[in-house]
Design an enzyme around this catalytic site. Structure first.
Site, mmCIF file in Angstrom:
data_model
loop_
_atom_site.group_PDB
_atom_site.id
_atom_site.type_symbol
_atom_site.label_atom_id
_atom_site.label_comp_id
_atom_site.label_asym_id
_atom_site.label_seq_id
_atom_site.Cartn_x
_atom_site.Cartn_y
_atom_site.Cartn_z
ATOM 1 N N GLN A 1 0.844 -1.203 0.000
ATOM 2 C CA GLN A 1 0.000 0.000 0.000
ATOM 3 C C GLN A 1 0.876 1.249 0.000
ATOM 4 O O GLN A 1 0.371 2.349 -0.131
ATOM 5 C CB GLN A 1 -0.828 0.067 1.276
ATOM 6 C CG GLN A 1 -1.914 -0.941 1.384
ATOM 7 C CD GLN A 1 -2.577 -0.830 2.737
ATOM 8 O OE1 GLN A 1 -3.596 -0.177 2.887
ATOM 9 N NE2 GLN A 1 -2.012 -1.455 3.725
ATOM 10 N N ASN A 2 2.162 1.063 0.239
ATOM 11 C CA ASN A 2 3.023 2.222 0.443
ATOM 12 C C ASN A 2 3.355 2.902 -0.872
ATOM 13 O O ASN A 2 3.460 2.268 -1.911
ATOM 14 C CB ASN A 2 4.300 1.815 1.177
ATOM 15 C CG ASN A 2 3.995 1.316 2.576
ATOM 16 O OD1 ASN A 2 2.897 1.542 3.067
ATOM 17 N ND2 ASN A 2 4.937 0.635 3.190
ATOM 18 N N ASP B 1 6.065 5.006 -1.023
ATOM 19 C CA ASP B 1 7.384 5.595 -0.776
ATOM 20 C C ASP B 1 8.512 5.016 -1.629
ATOM 21 O O ASP B 1 9.654 5.497 -1.556
ATOM 22 C CB ASP B 1 7.742 5.477 0.721
ATOM 23 C CG ASP B 1 7.655 4.035 1.246
ATOM 24 O OD1 ASP B 1 7.908 3.093 0.469
ATOM 25 O OD2 ASP B 1 7.330 3.867 2.434
ATOM 26 N N HIS C 1 -1.432 1.423 -4.113
ATOM 27 C CA HIS C 1 -1.854 2.826 -4.038
ATOM 28 C C HIS C 1 -0.908 3.741 -4.799
ATOM 29 O O HIS C 1 -0.842 4.937 -4.536
ATOM 30 C CB HIS C 1 -1.975 3.276 -2.572
ATOM 31 C CG HIS C 1 -3.108 2.625 -1.845
ATOM 32 N ND1 HIS C 1 -3.156 2.505 -0.483
ATOM 33 C CD2 HIS C 1 -4.243 2.048 -2.311
ATOM 34 C CE1 HIS C 1 -4.282 1.881 -0.128
ATOM 35 N NE2 HIS C 1 -4.949 1.589 -1.223
ATOM 36 N N CYS D 1 -1.105 8.232 -16.107
ATOM 37 C CA CYS D 1 -2.242 8.685 -16.907
ATOM 38 C C CYS D 1 -3.449 7.839 -16.518
ATOM 39 O O CYS D 1 -3.446 6.628 -16.764
ATOM 40 C CB CYS D 1 -1.935 8.526 -18.398
ATOM 41 S SG CYS D 1 -3.397 8.834 -19.407
ATOM 42 N N CYS E 1 -0.356 13.098 -21.073
ATOM 43 C CA CYS E 1 0.242 11.788 -21.338
ATOM 44 C C CYS E 1 0.889 11.789 -22.727
ATOM 45 O O CYS E 1 0.229 12.119 -23.717
ATOM 46 C CB CYS E 1 -0.837 10.714 -21.263
ATOM 47 S SG CYS E 1 -0.258 9.076 -21.737
ATOM 48 N N GLY F 1 2.685 -4.956 8.815
ATOM 49 C CA GLY F 1 2.566 -3.529 9.151
ATOM 50 C C GLY F 1 1.409 -2.814 8.490
ATOM 51 O O GLY F 1 1.568 -1.703 8.012
ATOM 52 N N SER G 1 -2.820 -1.835 9.224
ATOM 53 C CA SER G 1 -3.971 -1.926 10.124
ATOM 54 C C SER G 1 -5.125 -2.647 9.439
ATOM 55 O O SER G 1 -6.111 -2.994 10.086
ATOM 56 C CB SER G 1 -4.413 -0.528 10.567
ATOM 57 O OG SER G 1 -4.739 0.256 9.435
ATOM 58 N N ASN H 1 2.918 -7.482 13.028
ATOM 59 C CA ASN H 1 2.444 -6.131 13.334
ATOM 60 C C ASN H 1 2.795 -5.808 14.787
ATOM 61 O O ASN H 1 2.873 -6.701 15.635
ATOM 62 C CB ASN H 1 0.923 -6.032 13.130
ATOM 63 C CG ASN H 1 0.473 -4.595 12.920
ATOM 64 O OD1 ASN H 1 0.686 -3.720 13.770
ATOM 65 N ND2 ASN H 1 -0.135 -4.321 11.786
HETATM 66 P P1 NAD Z 1 -1.902 2.333 8.967
HETATM 67 O O1 NAD Z 1 -1.241 3.598 9.381
HETATM 68 O O2 NAD Z 1 -3.376 2.313 8.923
HETATM 69 O O3 NAD Z 1 -1.429 1.137 9.935
HETATM 70 C C1 NAD Z 1 -0.077 0.856 10.188
HETATM 71 C C2 NAD Z 1 -0.004 -0.387 11.047
HETATM 72 O O4 NAD Z 1 1.353 -0.775 11.190
HETATM 73 C C3 NAD Z 1 -0.580 -0.193 12.448
HETATM 74 O O5 NAD Z 1 -1.345 -1.341 12.783
HETATM 75 C C4 NAD Z 1 0.683 -0.072 13.328
HETATM 76 O O6 NAD Z 1 0.477 -0.560 14.632
HETATM 77 C C5 NAD Z 1 1.638 -0.948 12.576
HETATM 78 N N1 NAD Z 1 3.057 -0.610 12.735
HETATM 79 C C6 NAD Z 1 3.631 0.625 12.816
HETATM 80 N N2 NAD Z 1 4.962 0.524 12.851
HETATM 81 C C7 NAD Z 1 5.250 -0.818 12.811
HETATM 82 C C8 NAD Z 1 6.459 -1.559 12.801
HETATM 83 N N3 NAD Z 1 7.659 -0.969 12.851
HETATM 84 N N4 NAD Z 1 6.383 -2.911 12.723
HETATM 85 C C9 NAD Z 1 5.182 -3.550 12.684
HETATM 86 N N5 NAD Z 1 4.002 -2.886 12.677
HETATM 87 C C10 NAD Z 1 4.042 -1.535 12.732
HETATM 88 O O7 NAD Z 1 -1.263 1.911 7.589
HETATM 89 P P2 NAD Z 1 -1.900 1.167 6.366
HETATM 90 O O8 NAD Z 1 -2.706 0.010 6.826
HETATM 91 O O9 NAD Z 1 -0.793 0.924 5.411
HETATM 92 O O10 NAD Z 1 -2.882 2.233 5.709
HETATM 93 C C11 NAD Z 1 -2.439 3.576 5.513
HETATM 94 C C12 NAD Z 1 -2.632 4.123 4.118
HETATM 95 O O11 NAD Z 1 -1.839 5.303 4.013
HETATM 96 C C13 NAD Z 1 -2.143 3.199 3.055
HETATM 97 O O12 NAD Z 1 -3.105 3.183 2.095
HETATM 98 C C14 NAD Z 1 -0.862 3.839 2.505
HETATM 99 O O13 NAD Z 1 -0.972 4.011 1.100
HETATM 100 C C15 NAD Z 1 -0.804 5.232 3.069
HETATM 101 N N6 NAD Z 1 0.491 5.552 3.755
HETATM 102 C C16 NAD Z 1 1.660 5.215 3.157
HETATM 103 C C17 NAD Z 1 2.854 5.502 3.780
HETATM 104 C C18 NAD Z 1 4.132 5.102 3.087
HETATM 105 O O14 NAD Z 1 4.183 5.056 1.855
HETATM 106 N N7 NAD Z 1 5.189 4.784 3.837
HETATM 107 C C19 NAD Z 1 2.873 6.146 5.017
HETATM 108 C C20 NAD Z 1 1.639 6.497 5.609
HETATM 109 C C21 NAD Z 1 0.445 6.190 4.964
#
Ligand code: NAD
Length: 280
Positions: free
Chosen positions: A113-114, A116, A131, A139, A166, A206, A208, A244
């Site tokens: 989902q990240n 980064d 995401h 595009c 595009c 990692g 939620s 987690n």
């Molecule tokens: P979330 O913030 O909803 O949940 C993060 C989960 O990871 C929590 O349950 C937390 O307890 C756990 N956690 C935190 N640090 C940890 C670690 N070191 N080891 C193990 N567990 C750990 O995140 P999500 O479920 O990914 O949803 C957030 C949305 O926001 C996603 O859609 C994402 O695209 C976006 N997002 C991305 C980034 C990124 O690219 N790094 C950062 C923030 C949000």
């Protein structure tokens, strides 16, 4: 250092991975917190601290649809975004551990989902960025993605040629990041469901697991049965291993087979070590 219970589960996870036929990983913001990028909903998350920021996030996509030129101009005029600060972040041992499991031939795909780009920088090759990526433009018309560096957005603004277009189909480009209310790009959405349906082991690291439709992927994996189109390609039972810092909806709903409670940057490298030990 994970406790005694976690050590047993780490060994169990290694055994499950070594005996798997098709293991995949799902990751969320939690895997990048140890790289200095805050998550959204963890105890120190961006939205836990500032709920108003969550409300603002829902306004982004409708505003882009309404006026793409104005949206790009506002983006360029806004103060330095957090994404700019993330560019200096580096992959941590959790990202490298998943890349190593892929190199070992155990992990077939990682779906994150990240936004980064840290999995790619750690060396993961088979990657679905559910995401999108903060480092790319996309595009929405033809789903083509380009490195953000390929567009000189400041020059386009100076020449009054925003929004970027595009090069293939002429559609209005947007950042590859999927905003709230925006559909998941069809190529990634389709492929992710296919992988969730195929796997016999899923590492969920990692997240939620409350952001849908991503959060449906472990549920698809858990509930696949003989009726499911991809079920024939995998074993009948699926092991879902959650890593987690805390319990999640997947733990409470009984979707995960077990939870290894701890930081991904510590637990995942220990799983890699345990896999190597089994194979030696
Ligand atoms: P979330 O913030 O909803 O949940 C993060 C989960 O990871 C929590 O349950 C937390 O307890 C756990 N956690 C935190 N640090 C940890 C670690 N070191 N080891 C193990 N567990 C750990 O995140 P999500 O479920 O990914 O949803 C957030 C949305 O926001 C996603 O859609 C994402 O695209 C976006 N997002 C991305 C980034 C990124 O690219 N790094 C950062 C923030 C949000």
């Amino acid at each position: 250092m994970p406790g005694e219970v976690s050590q047993k589960l780490i060994k169990r996870a290694a055994r499950d991975l070594v005996s798997s036929h098709y293991a995949i990983a799902l990751t969320g913001a939690g895997i990048s917190t140890e790289s200095g990028i805050p998550d959204f909903r963890g105890p120190s998350g961006v939205w836990t601290k500032d709920p108003e920021a969550e409300r603002r996030a829902y306004e982004t996509y409708p505003r882009f649809l309404e006026d793409p030129k104005g949206w790009w101009e506002e983006l360029l005029a806004s103060p330095r975004s957090p994404i700019e600060r993330w560019k200096n972040a580096k992959p941590n041992p959790g990202h490298y551990a998943l890349a190593e499991l892929e190199q070992m031939g155990i992990l077939k795909w990682t779906i994150t989902q990240n936004i980064d780009g840290l999995h790619e920088r750690a060396g993961t090759k088979n990657l679905l960025e559910y995401h999108g990526s903060a480092l790319k433009l996309r595009c929405p018309g033809c789903n083509l993605r380009f490195s953000a560096d390929e567009f000189d957005i400041e020059k386009l603004r100076a020449e009054d040629r925003l929004p970027p277009r595009c090069p293939e189909c002429g559609g209005v480009m947007k950042p590859d990041v999927v905003y709230f209310g925006e559909p998941i790009p069809s190529d990634v959405a389709y492929r992710s469901v296919e992988e969730a349906g195929k796997c016999d082991v899923m590492l969920v690291c990692g997240t939620s697991a409350v952001v849908y439709p991503f959060a449906s992927l472990p549920r698809i994996a858990a509930q696949c049965d003989a009726e499911y189109p991809y079920a024939g390609e995998r074993a009948s039972t699926v092991t879902i291993i959650e890593i987690n810092a805390e319990s999640t909806a997947l733990t409470y709903d009984g979707i995960s087979s077990y939870l290894i409670q701890g930081n991904t940057g510590e637990v995942l490298p220990e799983i890699v070590d345990a896999v190597k030990h089994i194979r030696s």
